[in-house]
Design a protein around this motif. Structure first.
Motif, PDB file in Angstrom:
ATOM      1  N   ILE A 129       5.503   8.118   0.065  1.00  0.00           N
ATOM      2  CA  ILE A 129       4.137   6.731   0.673  1.00  0.00           C
ATOM      3  C   ILE A 129       5.006   6.191   0.810  1.00  0.00           C
ATOM      4  CG2 ILE A 129       2.637   5.741  -0.476  1.00  0.00           C
ATOM      5  CD1 ILE A 129       0.751   8.098   0.309  1.00  0.00           C
ATOM      6  N   ASP A 130       4.262   5.269   2.561  1.00  0.00           N
ATOM      7  CA  ASP A 130       4.926   4.491   2.831  1.00  0.00           C
ATOM      8  C   ASP A 130       4.497   3.325   2.089  1.00  0.00           C
ATOM      9  OD1 ASP A 130       6.553   5.177   4.676  1.00  0.00           O
ATOM     10  OD2 ASP A 130       5.061   6.084   6.294  1.00  0.00           O
ATOM     11  N   TYR A 131       4.736   1.774   1.882  1.00  0.00           N
ATOM     12  CA  TYR A 131       4.003   0.477   1.307  1.00  0.00           C
ATOM     13  C   TYR A 131       4.953  -0.268   2.450  1.00  0.00           C
ATOM     14  CZ  TYR A 131       3.483  -3.194  -0.718  1.00  0.00           C
ATOM     15  OH  TYR A 131       3.880  -4.916  -1.679  1.00  0.00           O
ATOM     16  N   GLY A 132       3.649  -0.984   2.943  1.00  0.00           N
ATOM     17  CA  GLY A 132       4.000  -2.391   3.627  1.00  0.00           C
ATOM     18  C   GLY A 132       2.761  -3.651   3.475  1.00  0.00           C
ATOM     19  N   ASP A 144       7.658   7.732  -4.144  1.00  0.00           N
ATOM     20  CA  ASP A 144       7.165   9.348  -4.606  1.00  0.00           C
ATOM     21  C   ASP A 144       6.093   8.787  -5.090  1.00  0.00           C
ATOM     22  OD1 ASP A 144       7.437  11.399  -5.283  1.00  0.00           O
ATOM     23  OD2 ASP A 144       9.653  11.145  -6.890  1.00  0.00           O
ATOM     24  N   ALA A 145       4.563   8.919  -4.991  1.00  0.00           N
ATOM     25  CA  ALA A 145       3.791   9.260  -5.859  1.00  0.00           C
ATOM     26  C   ALA A 145       2.548  10.695  -5.259  1.00  0.00           C
ATOM     27  CB  ALA A 145       2.717   7.773  -5.349  1.00  0.00           C
ATOM     28  N   GLU A 146       2.055  11.072  -6.588  1.00  0.00           N
ATOM     29  CA  GLU A 146       0.591  11.699  -5.664  1.00  0.00           C
ATOM     30  C   GLU A 146      -0.258  11.460  -5.253  1.00  0.00           C
ATOM     31  OE1 GLU A 146       2.034  15.441  -5.682  1.00  0.00           O
ATOM     32  OE2 GLU A 146       3.815  14.684  -6.527  1.00  0.00           O
ATOM     33  N   TYR A 147      -0.018  11.407  -3.821  1.00  0.00           N
ATOM     34  CA  TYR A 147      -0.884  10.656  -2.776  1.00  0.00           C
ATOM     35  C   TYR A 147      -0.842  10.985  -1.247  1.00  0.00           C
ATOM     36  CZ  TYR A 147      -5.387   8.193  -2.212  1.00  0.00           C
ATOM     37  OH  TYR A 147      -6.478   7.262  -1.065  1.00  0.00           O
ATOM     38  N   GLN A 148      -1.962  10.631  -0.682  1.00  0.00           N
ATOM     39  CA  GLN A 148      -1.569  11.431   0.623  1.00  0.00           C
ATOM     40  C   GLN A 148      -3.121  10.757   1.645  1.00  0.00           C
ATOM     41  OE1 GLN A 148      -1.086  15.027   3.067  1.00  0.00           O
ATOM     42  NE2 GLN A 148      -3.532  14.671   3.714  1.00  0.00           N
ATOM     43  N   TYR A 177      -0.346  -1.943   2.030  1.00  0.00           N
ATOM     44  CA  TYR A 177      -1.275  -0.579   2.435  1.00  0.00           C
ATOM     45  C   TYR A 177       0.068   0.508   1.721  1.00  0.00           C
ATOM     46  CZ  TYR A 177       2.052  -0.184   5.874  1.00  0.00           C
ATOM     47  OH  TYR A 177       3.756  -0.223   6.601  1.00  0.00           O
ATOM     48  N   ASN A 178      -0.977   1.031   1.507  1.00  0.00           N
ATOM     49  CA  ASN A 178      -0.178   2.575   1.020  1.00  0.00           C
ATOM     50  C   ASN A 178      -0.491   3.760   1.561  1.00  0.00           C
ATOM     51  OD1 ASN A 178       1.571   1.863  -2.284  1.00  0.00           O
ATOM     52  ND2 ASN A 178      -0.156   1.000  -1.745  1.00  0.00           N
ATOM     53  N   ALA A 179       0.065   3.912   2.975  1.00  0.00           N
ATOM     54  CA  ALA A 179       0.181   4.936   3.438  1.00  0.00           C
ATOM     55  C   ALA A 179       0.314   6.440   4.022  1.00  0.00           C
ATOM     56  CB  ALA A 179      -0.471   4.582   5.083  1.00  0.00           C
ATOM     57  N   ILE A 219      -0.349   3.953  -7.633  1.00  0.00           N
ATOM     58  CA  ILE A 219      -1.615   4.245  -6.442  1.00  0.00           C
ATOM     59  C   ILE A 219      -2.570   3.554  -7.074  1.00  0.00           C
ATOM     60  CG2 ILE A 219      -2.296   3.860  -4.243  1.00  0.00           C
ATOM     61  CD1 ILE A 219       0.423   4.882  -3.734  1.00  0.00           C
ATOM     62  N   LEU A 220      -2.871   1.808  -6.658  1.00  0.00           N
ATOM     63  CA  LEU A 220      -3.988   1.533  -7.000  1.00  0.00           C
ATOM     64  C   LEU A 220      -5.304   1.083  -6.354  1.00  0.00           C
ATOM     65  CD1 LEU A 220      -2.108  -1.515  -9.375  1.00  0.00           C
ATOM     66  CD2 LEU A 220      -2.798   0.343  -9.969  1.00  0.00           C
ATOM     67  N   TYR A 221      -6.249   0.958  -6.814  1.00  0.00           N
ATOM     68  CA  TYR A 221      -7.625   1.051  -6.056  1.00  0.00           C
ATOM     69  C   TYR A 221      -7.470  -0.454  -5.806  1.00  0.00           C
ATOM     70  CZ  TYR A 221      -9.996   5.173  -7.646  1.00  0.00           C
ATOM     71  OH  TYR A 221     -10.093   6.601  -7.578  1.00  0.00           O
TER      72      TYR A 221
END
Length: 308
Positions: free
Chosen positions: A259-262, A183-187, A220-222, A201-203
């Motif tokens: 956001i999906d994480y894998g 649950d993050a404010e990112y797309q 990946y965060n996607a 979400i980290l660089y």
């Protein structure tokens, strides 16, 4: 980065060398500011391919034309083409087939050149995807210039339809299962080596070290696209498509709320050196193109893999 999908006609005199046309970018395009514009058009059939992102072809070897406007920095650029999301060879004019084309282009200049797709591609009754990309500074590495960017060129996802085709996509790729929902404010897409922190979400780092031929684990965060059914992720090492978990790409069902994480594995090159990693995310890869579904494709932040 400014995106301009429909360029004005160039009225300036053009310099032609081996069917490569170099000209000045029209003023109305320059007025849009810093960035790039990219087009792919048919040289065989008259059509408004740029409006809907669909190109009709008589045969799979019809001549196509790349048109690239540079409102960015003067320097080197590389052209890549993927057919059904797999890297293919192409040729310019009477040159040999190659997986890429590198060129230098100054700020404010425009480049046009014809290409022909690889002879192994054959016409059938299905629709296909043609991903066309031009990326800046392929000779540079994030690690040596300390640059963190996901705006280093332009990628467009076209639909290829042959005359008398049924306009259906034929694919059997199954979904990769995401390991977590965040649950993050990112797309969009971030690829990094963060395997523990799921709160943000980290660089990626500028540099990831690896041994020759080593399997490199990445995360990946996607996704989180409001209306997309699914998406795919493509990876490149030194601007060559590389397998992810033994496949050409990851194909993942989109969740509009998270956001999906894998994680996935790529293989390091077998020679020492600095290699640039980059990635592309394509929402709704098998959705037909139309005026509501045609835009530039996002790239992930590039970083350097140092093979020791």
């Amino acid at each position: 980065m400014i995106i301009k999908l429909n360029s004005s006609k160039n009225t300036d005199a053009e310099k032609e060398t081996d069917k490569i046309k170099i000209s000045t970018v029209p003023q109305d395009s320059l007025d849009l500011g810093y960035g790039y514009s990219l087009e792919l058009n048919s040289l065989v059939l008259d059509q408004e391919s740029q409006i809907y992102g669909t190109i009709l072809m008589d045969s799979s070897q019809d001549k196509l034309e790349i048109h690239f406007d540079n409102r960015g920095n003067s320097g080197k650029y590389i052209l890549k083409i993927l057919y059904d999301y797999k890297e293919i060879k192409f040729k310019m004019s009477d040159n040999k087939f190659s997986n890429d084309y590198t060129f230098h282009l100054d700020t404010g200049k425009s480049l046009r050149f014809p290409i022909t797709l690889d002879e192994s591609i054959t016409k059938d009754h299905n629709s296909h995807k043609l991903l066309v990309a031009v990326y800046a500074s392929p000779e540079k590495n994030a690690d040596t210039i300390n640059a963190m960017t996901n705006e280093y060129g332009m990628t467009l996802d076209y639909e290829i339809s042959y005359t008398n085709s049924n306009r259906n996509f034929s694919y059997t790729k199954e979904y990769e299962t995401a390991e977590k929902k965040i649950d993050a404010e990112y797309q969009g897409l971030v690829v990094n080596n963060n395997f523990n922190n799921f709160k943000e979400i980290l660089y990626p780092p500028y540099n990831i070290k690896a041994k020759k031929g080593e399997k490199i684990k990445l995360a990946y965060n996607a996704g989180k696209y409001p209306e997309a059914k699914d998406y795919l992720i493509i990876s490149m090492i030194d601007w060559k498509q590389t397998e992810m978990n033994g496949a050409p790409y990851l194909f993942i069902k989109n969740d509009p709320n998270y956001i999906d994480y894998g994680t996935f594995f790529i293989t390091a090159p077998d020679k020492e050196g600095l290699y640039e990693y980059s990635a592309v995310i394509v929402p709704d890869p098998y959705k037909h193109k139309n005026d509501d579904h045609y835009s530039s494709i996002e790239t992930g932040y590039r970083f350097t893999i140092e093979v020791e």
